[in-house]
Design an enzyme around this catalytic site. Sequence first.
Site, PDB file in Angstrom:
ATOM      1  N   ARG A  38       0.749  -1.097   0.016  1.00  0.00           N
ATOM      2  CA  ARG A  38      -0.271   0.263  -0.506  1.00  0.00           C
ATOM      3  C   ARG A  38       1.003   1.187  -0.240  1.00  0.00           C
ATOM      4  NH1 ARG A  38      -4.518  -1.885   3.773  1.00  0.00           N
ATOM      5  NH2 ARG A  38      -6.210  -2.676   2.032  1.00  0.00           N
ATOM      6  N   LYS A 199     -21.235 -16.171   0.962  1.00  0.00           N
ATOM      7  CA  LYS A 199     -22.284 -15.249   1.367  1.00  0.00           C
ATOM      8  C   LYS A 199     -22.991 -15.316   0.370  1.00  0.00           C
ATOM      9  CE  LYS A 199     -21.522 -15.502   5.984  1.00  0.00           C
ATOM     10  NZ  LYS A 199     -21.512 -14.422   6.631  1.00  0.00           N
ATOM     11  N   GLY A 352     -11.442  -8.463  -3.015  1.00  0.00           N
ATOM     12  CA  GLY A 352     -10.414  -8.638  -2.061  1.00  0.00           C
ATOM     13  C   GLY A 352      -9.543 -11.021  -2.871  1.00  0.00           C
ATOM     14  N   GLY A 375     -14.047  -3.382  -0.721  1.00  0.00           N
ATOM     15  CA  GLY A 375     -15.494  -3.090   0.261  1.00  0.00           C
ATOM     16  C   GLY A 375     -16.116  -2.262  -0.856  1.00  0.00           C
TER      17      GLY A 375
HETATM   18  P1  AMP Z   1     -15.916 -13.429  -0.268  1.00  0.00           P
HETATM   19  O1  AMP Z   1     -15.032 -12.998   1.040  1.00  0.00           O
HETATM   20  O2  AMP Z   1     -17.153 -13.304  -0.285  1.00  0.00           O
HETATM   21  O3  AMP Z   1     -15.378 -13.621  -1.481  1.00  0.00           O
HETATM   22  O4  AMP Z   1     -16.034 -14.638  -0.050  1.00  0.00           O
HETATM   23  C1  AMP Z   1     -14.532 -15.710   0.039  1.00  0.00           C
HETATM   24  C2  AMP Z   1     -14.495 -17.676   0.420  1.00  0.00           C
HETATM   25  O5  AMP Z   1     -15.451 -18.000   0.098  1.00  0.00           O
HETATM   26  C3  AMP Z   1     -13.353 -17.942   0.493  1.00  0.00           C
HETATM   27  O6  AMP Z   1     -12.916 -17.796   1.882  1.00  0.00           O
HETATM   28  C4  AMP Z   1     -13.622 -19.293   0.420  1.00  0.00           C
HETATM   29  O7  AMP Z   1     -12.935 -20.398   1.152  1.00  0.00           O
HETATM   30  C5  AMP Z   1     -15.709 -19.003   0.611  1.00  0.00           C
HETATM   31  N1  AMP Z   1     -16.138 -20.573   0.185  1.00  0.00           N
HETATM   32  C6  AMP Z   1     -15.933 -20.063  -1.921  1.00  0.00           C
HETATM   33  N2  AMP Z   1     -16.114 -21.298  -2.175  1.00  0.00           N
HETATM   34  C7  AMP Z   1     -17.091 -21.614  -1.098  1.00  0.00           C
HETATM   35  C8  AMP Z   1     -18.201 -22.602  -0.743  1.00  0.00           C
HETATM   36  N3  AMP Z   1     -18.284 -24.055  -1.791  1.00  0.00           N
HETATM   37  N4  AMP Z   1     -18.159 -23.437   0.449  1.00  0.00           N
HETATM   38  C9  AMP Z   1     -17.778 -23.450   1.172  1.00  0.00           C
HETATM   39  N5  AMP Z   1     -16.975 -21.129   1.146  1.00  0.00           N
HETATM   40  C10 AMP Z   1     -16.651 -21.223  -0.031  1.00  0.00           C
END
Ligand code: AMP
Length: 395
Positions: A38, A199, A352, A375
């Site tokens: 950064r 999620k 991220g 974000g």
């Molecule tokens: P995000 O911060 O929303 O981009 O989520 C990233 C996280 O989603 C990573 O740590 C992944 O391990 C998790 N992830 C991706 N696919 C799955 C899945 N099928 N089940 C559970 N976690 C997942």
Amino acid sequence: MSYQKKSVADAALGNKKVLLRCDLNVPLEDGNITDDTRITASLPTIRFILEKGASIVLCSHLGRPKGQVKPELSLKPVAERLSAHLNMRVKMADDVIGECADSLVSSLKPGEIVLLENLRFHKEEEANDSDFSKKLASYADLYVSDAFGTVHRAHASTVGVAKYLPAYCGFLIDAELKALNAALDNPRRPLVAILGGAKIADKLGVIGNLIEKVDHLLIGGGMTYTFIKALGGKIGTSLVDDTKISYVLDMIKKAKERNVNLVLPVDLLCAAEFSADSPPVLCDAYHIPDDMMALDIGQKTIDIYTDIIKKAGTVIWNGPVGVFEFPAFSLGTRAIAYAMAECDGFTVIGGGDSVAAVHQYGIQDKIDHNATGGGATLEYMEGKELPGIACLLDQ
Ligand code: AMP
């Protein structure tokens, strides 16, 4: 939302004092900087301003001191590292708006730079307090914002000060805006978006906004199984959000109405447990056994998704399509990253964990733009106004 903002290159800088907001929120371990990306990312804007004969009052937050002075979150190590990169002394103020800052700022000469202490030592920063903003603004003749990671927050140093000073963007924000505008507002078609992550609740706004813009929307990661369940599939113990079933059905309908190719996995790699050692089992996407959970996309899905990505005019990707931290369930995410690297179209990694994945594979240079603000990028993709951008001067 398409922003055309004046950049620091448009500003008359000679002999001026510039209040420069950067994102110098570096990771620290026992007071040592463990990754100075950064800081180095901020250097082009800093150097440009100094070379034009202006002086800089530099400010940033570091960590989450929540309005209290926490010595372990002082920006002092950042001042030292900056001094080394710039090969000149970066003066460090002991405070943000106190006597020390006042005296260092008033004795600043053209070509010099002073770094204020951690903005978040004052609760007024995150509260966007107008007196605090006014005081910060009183240190300078103009304001340059280059902290893309915080532009979705209306804080004193990101929004408040722009009321009192002519406000420009720095080179980092300029590059982010050009790339995101090019990807989402004026894209070469077909425009493909890949959405993954953990999620579905975090991505509702993004799905809703992207469905208005894209030609193909490829779904992966933890949100997949809410879609599959909504369509009557069996998802075993996979992640699901039962409160979002009707939202998902709405999106499927909307995609049909708008002629958007909304693509879901046809096969999935599953496991008995959420664990790196659990052996992967390939399953049909709509028939996951009751005692298994899906953790990655399968090979047939990889082939379908990578084929669409390689033929894209523009691709934007947010969120891993599987649990890429577990090697056995990283193949889908890896394949998406490599397909993007091979794509001749304009490629943007927005956010991220996908940026982390691309870095893990060492192919970040083959991607046209790796967005820096997780974000902020997500809110841009949701079509929300970014207050730290909206407050800057229009072109
Ligand atoms: P995000 O911060 O929303 O981009 O989520 C990233 C996280 O989603 C990573 O740590 C992944 O391990 C998790 N992830 C991706 N696919 C799955 C899945 N099928 N089940 C559970 N976690 C997942």
